[in-house]
Design an enzyme around this catalytic site. Structure first.
Site, PDB file in Angstrom:
ATOM      1  N   THR A   1      -7.982  -1.949   2.105  1.00  0.00           N
ATOM      2  CA  THR A   1      -7.487  -3.029   1.239  1.00  0.00           C
ATOM      3  C   THR A   1      -8.073  -4.396   1.609  1.00  0.00           C
ATOM      4  OG1 THR A   1      -5.465  -1.753   0.925  1.00  0.00           O
ATOM      5  CG2 THR A   1      -5.430  -4.035   0.173  1.00  0.00           C
TER       6      THR A   1
ATOM      7  N   SER B   1      -6.997   3.987  -1.373  1.00  0.00           N
ATOM      8  CA  SER B   1      -6.812   2.533  -1.276  1.00  0.00           C
ATOM      9  C   SER B   1      -8.106   1.776  -1.507  1.00  0.00           C
ATOM     10  CB  SER B   1      -6.258   2.163   0.101  1.00  0.00           C
ATOM     11  OG  SER B   1      -4.992   2.710   0.270  1.00  0.00           O
TER      12      SER B   1
ATOM     13  N   ASP C   1       0.834  -1.203   0.000  1.00  0.00           N
ATOM     14  CA  ASP C   1       0.000   0.000   0.000  1.00  0.00           C
ATOM     15  C   ASP C   1       0.873   1.258   0.000  1.00  0.00           C
ATOM     16  OD1 ASP C   1      -1.900   2.088   0.688  1.00  0.00           O
ATOM     17  OD2 ASP C   1      -3.245   0.484   1.311  1.00  0.00           O
TER      18      ASP C   1
ATOM     19  N   HIS D   1      -1.812  10.957  -1.324  1.00  0.00           N
ATOM     20  CA  HIS D   1      -1.428  10.011  -2.374  1.00  0.00           C
ATOM     21  C   HIS D   1      -1.032  10.760  -3.643  1.00  0.00           C
ATOM     22  CE1 HIS D   1      -4.381   6.891  -0.422  1.00  0.00           C
ATOM     23  NE2 HIS D   1      -3.408   7.256   0.386  1.00  0.00           N
TER      24      HIS D   1
ATOM     25  N   HIS E   1      -1.341   2.537  -5.125  1.00  0.00           N
ATOM     26  CA  HIS E   1      -0.974   3.914  -5.501  1.00  0.00           C
ATOM     27  C   HIS E   1       0.319   4.257  -4.789  1.00  0.00           C
ATOM     28  CE1 HIS E   1      -2.039   4.997  -1.449  1.00  0.00           C
ATOM     29  NE2 HIS E   1      -3.165   4.311  -1.602  1.00  0.00           N
TER      30      HIS E   1
ATOM     31  N   GLU F   1      -0.865  -7.937   2.725  1.00  0.00           N
ATOM     32  CA  GLU F   1      -0.627  -6.505   2.485  1.00  0.00           C
ATOM     33  C   GLU F   1       0.471  -5.948   3.392  1.00  0.00           C
ATOM     34  OE1 GLU F   1      -3.134  -2.345   2.126  1.00  0.00           O
ATOM     35  OE2 GLU F   1      -3.453  -3.577   3.898  1.00  0.00           O
TER      36      GLU F   1
END
Ligand SMILES: *[C@@H]1O[C@H](CO)[C@@H](O)[C@H](O)[C@H]1NC(C)=O
Ligand SMILES: *[C@@H]1O[C@H](CO)[C@@H](O)[C@H](O)[C@H]1NC(C)=O
Ligand SMILES: [Zn+2]
Length: 578
Positions: free
Chosen positions: A197, A144, A96, A492, A388, A339
């Site tokens: 996520t 996300s 992430d 982001h 991202h 993750e």
């Protein structure tokens, strides 16, 4: 080699006036009409020779085209062949908030710490296959939730959407479809299991902030029933009733109890019980492991905490072993999502010292998955990518108007033994406990011992004394400036992110839209997501979540303002946005 031919032909064109004439003739023939500047008719013998050459050129060109088509066809057949016919396992890893710059940063950091040569690279570097374009349906800069929806459903949606489409209908996920098809399923994260996520694989909500609702769905209060067999990570607070300390739920439902009593989960919430799993050889599914109230601490801090929290790698290896054992006698394998959740948080916090350790921890888990696939007798593939980039990380920084030095200094990150977040938390508790000798505490305990900064200016310490609420921001900035690391945002960014994969992931070579990664997952498992979507839409008409004052099981439809505040909440938690 027939493919020499066109090159050769164009070389000849340039090399003699004689062939210039012929080229003009060829052009005329191809155009099918007389050119104004057509050359005068030539001798018979020469024309025949020209015609022969021309015919040969046409035949050769056709042959090249045919060969190209055939070999391409062959290649795509091979691509298909990479998907095994029988039992198979799929491990999907998400880093992430990790963009390409995080890899350069971490690789050099690792070389510095280990005294390694310049060609020493990460496991990830050795499995780089392509890049992913990340925009969502509502913005060029995704979050996300929309990012993970692209992976789970293979569809674009709006920022904040948890496997919900822009028309607010649920979309079936690859994990749900895998469960339906007989696969065993798992989720392993270092943030809350209710965070965007993991949520996107096993739940549906109109906005990511509906974490109470997400917790309920993840344990089985879901139109399809329980779809996950193994979950490990943080986020316990959303599973505990608001009557308990350590709860962050809005109601008094005990989801850990619901999970155990109604849906049969084996529930553990501490290190001792995690050790009892013996890295997977003593796991009984379904297993719910909630090892932290919110996030598992950053790797940089976690390892100084007497190992009370399991690492990403330990959880990943435990999950792999447990899922393999659970599917030993099945003709279907497993789907596992792992993750590296907090690379994103370190990006939001602009903390490079925390981030390099998060990326290394992720790389280590990636290496363990590769090792598992190597040793497993079942076919399997690993695909890894990011949703991202976060922070707009730059691996160099100009601090003065004069021309910048071409350098950055990994040693500064190496000297830090505490994240900015952790130092800030220590400051808060010091103040809460009376705040004695505040300035000394900041400069000696936090800045020197924690951040490893021995040359802090008095003005820098004073800033922290005056604005303790912004201390995490100041600490990160002190480290970043000294290391010459730049950041463009606490949020982001839209830069393309890398795709990594083991043998069998060749279909994802090159530059792809993020939804194509999602499509690869379903193709590899050969599962039917559309029928899951239909079932969800059908069941939505009558399905209600018990005890929840919700008009719909996916929560209320958010306004634009709700979506913005959900985004700000996420950013504020880690980014110190004003
Ligand atoms: C706890 O949840 C109940 C509803 O389940 C609610 O009535 C109550 O106000 C909540 N208490 C707190 C302190 O939030
Ligand atoms: C890192 O720490 C060592 C002492 O432990 C010190 O000598 C060195 O100057 C520090 N490096 C930087 C860049 O601050
Ligand atoms: Zn984020």
């Amino acid at each position: 080699m027939p493919s020499d031919r066109p090159l050769l032909a164009s070389d000849r064109r340039e090399s003699s006036t004689h062939s210039d004439e012929r080229a003009a003739e060829e052009d005329t023939a191809l155009l099918g009409s007389q050119r104004k500047d057509a050359p005068k008719p030539q001798s018979r013998a020469r024309s025949w020779r020209e015609l022969g050459l021309f015919t040969w050129a046409v035949v050769a060109t056709a042959a090249v085209i045919v060969l190209a088509v055939v070999s391409q066809h062959q290649a795509s057949k091979n691509g298909k062949k990479a998907i095994p016919a029988g039992k198979r396992n799929l491990i999907f890893m998400v880093s992430d908030g990790m963009g390409p710059a995080s890899l350069s940063l971490t690789r050099s950091f690792r070389q510095f710490e280990g005294g390694l040569p310049h060609d020493d690279v990460l496991f990830l570097d050795q499995h780089f296959i392509g890049s992913s374009r990340t925009r969502s349906s509502s913005s060029l800069v995704t979050d996300s939730a929309a990012g993970a929806t692209a992976f789970s459903c293979g569809m674009k949606s709006y920022n904040g959407a948890i496997s919900i489409l822009p028309d607010h209908t649920p979309c079936g996920t690859v994990l749900e479809a895998a469960k339906r098809a007989g696969y065993t399923t798992g989720l392993v994260v270092t943030t809350s299991l209710t965070d965007a996520t993991p949520a996107c694989f096993a739940s549906h909500a109109n906005v990511r902030s509906e974490e109470d609702l997400i917790a309920q769905q993840e344990v089985g209060e879901h139109p399809l029933g329980r779809v996950v067999d193994l979950m490990m990570g943080g986020g316990r607070c959303h599973f505990l009733p608001n009557t308990t300390s350590g709860s962050c739920r809005g109601d008094d439902r005990d989801i850990t109890k619901l999970a155990q009593e109604k849906y049969g989960w084996n529930y553990i919430d501490n290190r001792e019980d995690f050790d009892g799993l013996k890295l997977g050889s003593a796991v009984k599914l379904p297993l719910l492991g909630l090892f932290a109230g919110y996030n598992i601490p950053y790797e940089l801090d976690r390892r100084n905490m007497n190992d009370i929290y399991p690492s990403l790698d330990e959880m990943a290896r435990t999950a792999l072993k447990a899922l393999e054992a659970a599917t030993r006698d099945s003709d279907k394998g497993f789907f596992l999502m792992i993750e590296g959740s907090r690379i994103d948080h370190a990006g939001h916090g602009n903390d490079p010292a925390a981030q390099v350790r998060e990326v290394l921890a992720y790389d280590k888990a990636f290496g363990s998955v590769l090792e598992f696939l190597d040793e497993s007798s079942t076919d399997g593939v690993l695909v890894a990518t990011s949703d991202h980039e976060t922070g707009g990380l730059a691996v160099a920084r100009q601090l003065h108007p004069t021309y910048p030095h071409y350098a950055w200094y990994p040693e500064v990150l190496h000297n830090a033994s505490s994240s900015a977040e952790h130092s800030s938390r220590r400051l808060r508790s010091h103040i809460f406990n009376g705040g004695d000798n505040l300035k000394d505490f900041i400069s000696e305990e936090l800045v020197k011992k924690g951040l490893g900064i021995w040359n802090a200016k008095d003005s820098e310490i004073q800033l922290v004394v005056d604005n303790p609420a912004l201390s995490s921001y100041y600490f990160s900035d002190m480290i970043s400036r000294r290391a010459r690391i730049g950041w463009s945002t606490h949020g982001h960014t839209a830069v393309d992110v890398n795709i990594y994969g083991s043998a069998g992931s060749e279909a994802l070579r090159g530059n792809h839209e993020n939804v194509e990664v999602g499509k690869f997952l379903r193709d590899y498992l050969d599962v039917d997501i559309e029928s899951v979507t239909e079932e969800l839409v059908e069941k939505s008409k009558s399905f209600k979540i018990a005890g929840a004052a919700q008009t719909s099981w996916t929560g209320k439809i958010p306004s634009g303002e709700d979506l913005q505040s959900a985004e700000r909440k996420h950013e504020k938690e880690y980014g110190m946005a004003p």
